[in-house]
Structure formats: C-alpha cells, structure tokens
Design a protein around this motif. Structure first.
Motif, PDB file in Angstrom:
ATOM      1  N   VAL A 196     -21.853  20.174 -46.165  1.00 14.60           N
ATOM      2  CA  VAL A 196     -20.769  20.702 -47.002  1.00 14.60           C
ATOM      3  C   VAL A 196     -21.363  21.551 -48.116  1.00 14.60           C
TER       4      VAL A 196
ATOM      5  N   SER B 100     -14.710  27.343 -42.534  1.00 15.53           N
ATOM      6  CA  SER B 100     -15.084  25.947 -42.354  1.00 15.53           C
ATOM      7  C   SER B 100     -14.934  25.556 -40.895  1.00 15.53           C
TER       8      SER B 100
ATOM      9  N   LYS C  93     -23.713  18.015 -39.790  1.00 14.41           N
ATOM     10  CA  LYS C  93     -22.665  18.443 -40.714  1.00 14.41           C
ATOM     11  C   LYS C  93     -23.230  18.633 -42.111  1.00 14.41           C
TER      12      LYS C  93
ATOM     13  N   ASP D 119     -14.270  18.810 -37.734  1.00 12.70           N
ATOM     14  CA  ASP D 119     -15.179  17.794 -37.205  1.00 12.70           C
ATOM     15  C   ASP D 119     -15.326  17.926 -35.695  1.00 12.70           C
TER      16      ASP D 119
ATOM     17  N   THR E  13     -17.077  23.280 -45.041  1.00 19.13           N
ATOM     18  CA  THR E  13     -17.766  22.397 -44.097  1.00 19.13           C
ATOM     19  C   THR E  13     -18.384  23.238 -42.985  1.00 19.13           C
ATOM     20  N   THR E  14     -19.666  23.080 -42.797  1.00 21.40           N
ATOM     21  CA  THR E  14     -20.361  23.881 -41.799  1.00 21.40           C
ATOM     22  C   THR E  14     -21.446  23.029 -41.135  1.00 21.40           C
TER      23      THR E  14
END
Length: 317
Positions: free
Chosen positions: A228, A213, A226, A216, A242-243
């Motif tokens: 997910v 991941s 962003k 932020d 998260t990428t």
C-alpha cells in the motif's frame, strides 16, 4: 634520536597492525551504477560508516543484477553481502529456472539481514484521462517500456486482466514517459521502483495523475506481494493506493561472522531515519517487511532482532 623517541616509534609501529585489524571491511554487491538500488547501496555504506564511527567500511560494487549477486555468493569470502528478491534465493537453492544445472551447496548458506525498498508497481494515468480502474484502460495508449521488471510485469497484468488486445502500447523508452504524458501522446505509463519513484513525482507535479489500485482478487492473480502506497506520497494522491511489489532483501552468507552481521543490521535500523531525511524511499521500509523473508536470517542479525523485541518466525531462525 633519543631512546624514548625510538621506543615511541616502535610502540606505534606495533599498534598500527592492530589498528588496521580493528577496521572491518565489507563488500556490498548492489546493482547497475546510476540505478536507484546502487544509490541505496551507497547510502547504506555511508550510514554504516557513520553509525560505527568508521569501524566498518562498506565498499559498493556495481552488479549486472540479482542473479549475478546470488551466483557470487557461492564463491565470495565472508564479508560479502548483496541484494536480491527472496524468490531468487529459493530458485538458487532448488536449482530451478536460471539456476538450473548451476546448483551449488553454498547457496544453502545464504542468510538474510534486513529488507530494503521493494520494487513497487505504479500504474500512472493522466488525471484528465478519466481512468480510475483497470477496466478503464480499454482504448487507451500506455507506455510500459522494454526489458525491465516493470515492463514484464505491466505486460503480464494486461494479459491477466484481459486487456492485451484492448490497450495500445506506445513504442518508446520509459525515460520518455513524463514528456509523453504531459504532451498527451500517451494516457498513462507503467513503472516499477521504490516509492516515491522520481518519474512518478515528476508526472504528478507537472501533469496531474491518478494511480490505479488493484483489488485483492487482481493481486492474487499476479502472485506478487501486496503493498500500500500511503496517501500523500505523490501530489494530488488523496487516498492510499493498493498495488503489488517485489520484495528486495539484503543477504549475506554464514561465512560472515555473527558480530559483523549484528553490527550491520543494528546500524542499518538505527540509521534508517536519517537516511529517510534525504531519500524518502527509506520511509517505506519497516520491520513488518521481515515477513517477506522466506528463508533463514543470519544469527547475528537475529540477535539484533531479539534485542529489539522483533519477533521472527521459526522458519527464519
């Protein structure tokens, strides 16, 4: 032949042009044959045909990429739509980068229809590598491929996060990532594609993986969107990942009439669930992704969104 037989034939002949005229034919410029985005285009074409009972027929054309798609938007007739990242449309309209000295007022007539699956960055590690974040990549061997969006992004991220000289890059094609990971020749690989990505599914099932991941802060450095990846997308993935992503949108121009744009857009959203039954990447497409459209949405498509109660921004109208 009797008079009434001749009369019937004449009547049928008169109707045939009207029947042909009732069928709307559209060209869809997608991607290279064999790519996931070409497959998506074929699925959209089939969905539009089914959803309109054959009233709208979409012919899919192979493309060498989004730049070609955008360039052709300036010369193609009305019933033409294509795929492109939103950023590329902005570059074309402002005559920048690959569109420098190739400006065309027709670029200002490009309008969005609906989002399709985004190019999603995957940083895939062997589960037994012990790597759970980017700092753990130091001293590891990674395969990022060559020439693709994913390869360029992967190299950019390693540089942004201070890892360029700390990670060994494997000299191999990305198509060899699965076997190389399984055989222990690499610790991980980087790939981009709509999720769930087939090569990541294979690696998760055959080797066991950990997806990294991004924080932020890291995402802000990449200047990408962003995204997910939901928990359970891949075997053994128990938490959301998260990428970053590169949004991709289906576009047309103002030369397409409002009714046709409305029909395509409505049918796409109504048929999306059926498409997702056979191609899971459609599950990741939601109306929230309309926020990725920075330019204007075609009035015909906007009509559908208004009917569906989906809010658009003032800039999109």
């Amino acid at each position: 032949m009797t008079f009434w037989s001749k009369f019937a034939l004449v009547g049928l002949a008169a109707l045939l042009p009207q029947m042909a005229a009732a069928e709307t034919r559209i060209t869809y410029k997608a991607a290279k044959t064999g790519s996931s985005y070409y497959q998506m285009a074929v699925q959209i074409a089939e969905a539009v045909k089914a959803g309109t009972d054959g009233e709208v027929i979409v012919t899919v054309e192979e493309s060498q990429g989004s730049v070609q798609n955008v360039m052709e938007a300036a010369v193609r007739p009305g019933n033409y739509f294509f795929t492109s990242p939103p950023a590329l449309i902005s570059l074309a309209q402002n005559g920048k980068a690959m569109f420098k000295d190739k400006g065309n007022p027709k670029f200002d007539e490009i309008r969005a229809l609906f989002p399709i699956p985004s190019l999603t960055m995957h940083f895939v590690m062997r589960a037994d590598s012990g790597v759970t974040d980017f700092s753990g990549l130091a001293g590891k061997t990674m395969l990022i491929g060559k020439g693709s969006f994913g390869a360029r992004e992967g190299a950019k991220y390693l540089d942004l996060f201070g890892l360029t000289d700390k990670v060994k890059l494997a000299d191999a094609e990305l198509s060899n990532a699965g076997p190389a990971l399984k055989n222990g020749q690499i610790d991980g690989f980087v790939t981009s594609g709509s999720y769930p990505a087939p090569n990541v599914i294979e690696a998760a099932a055959g080797t066991g993986i950990t997806l990294l991941s991004l924080s932020d802060e890291q995402i802000a450095k990449t200047k990408r969107t962003k995204l997910v990846i939901p928990a359970g997308t891949y075997a053994g993935q128990d938490a959301p990942v998260t990428t970053t992503s590169l949004p991709v949108i289906a576009y047309t121009t103002t030369a397409m009439d409002d009714d046709t744009a409305y029909q395509i857009t409505r049918t796409f959203w109504e048929e999306k669930a059926k498409m997702a039954d056979t191609a899971p990447w459609w599950k990741g497409v939601t109306t929230e992704m309309l926020a990725n459209i920075s330019g204007k949405i075609h009035p015909g498509a906007a009509r559908y969104y208004a009917e569906a109660g989906i809010a658009l921004t003032d800039a999109q109208k």
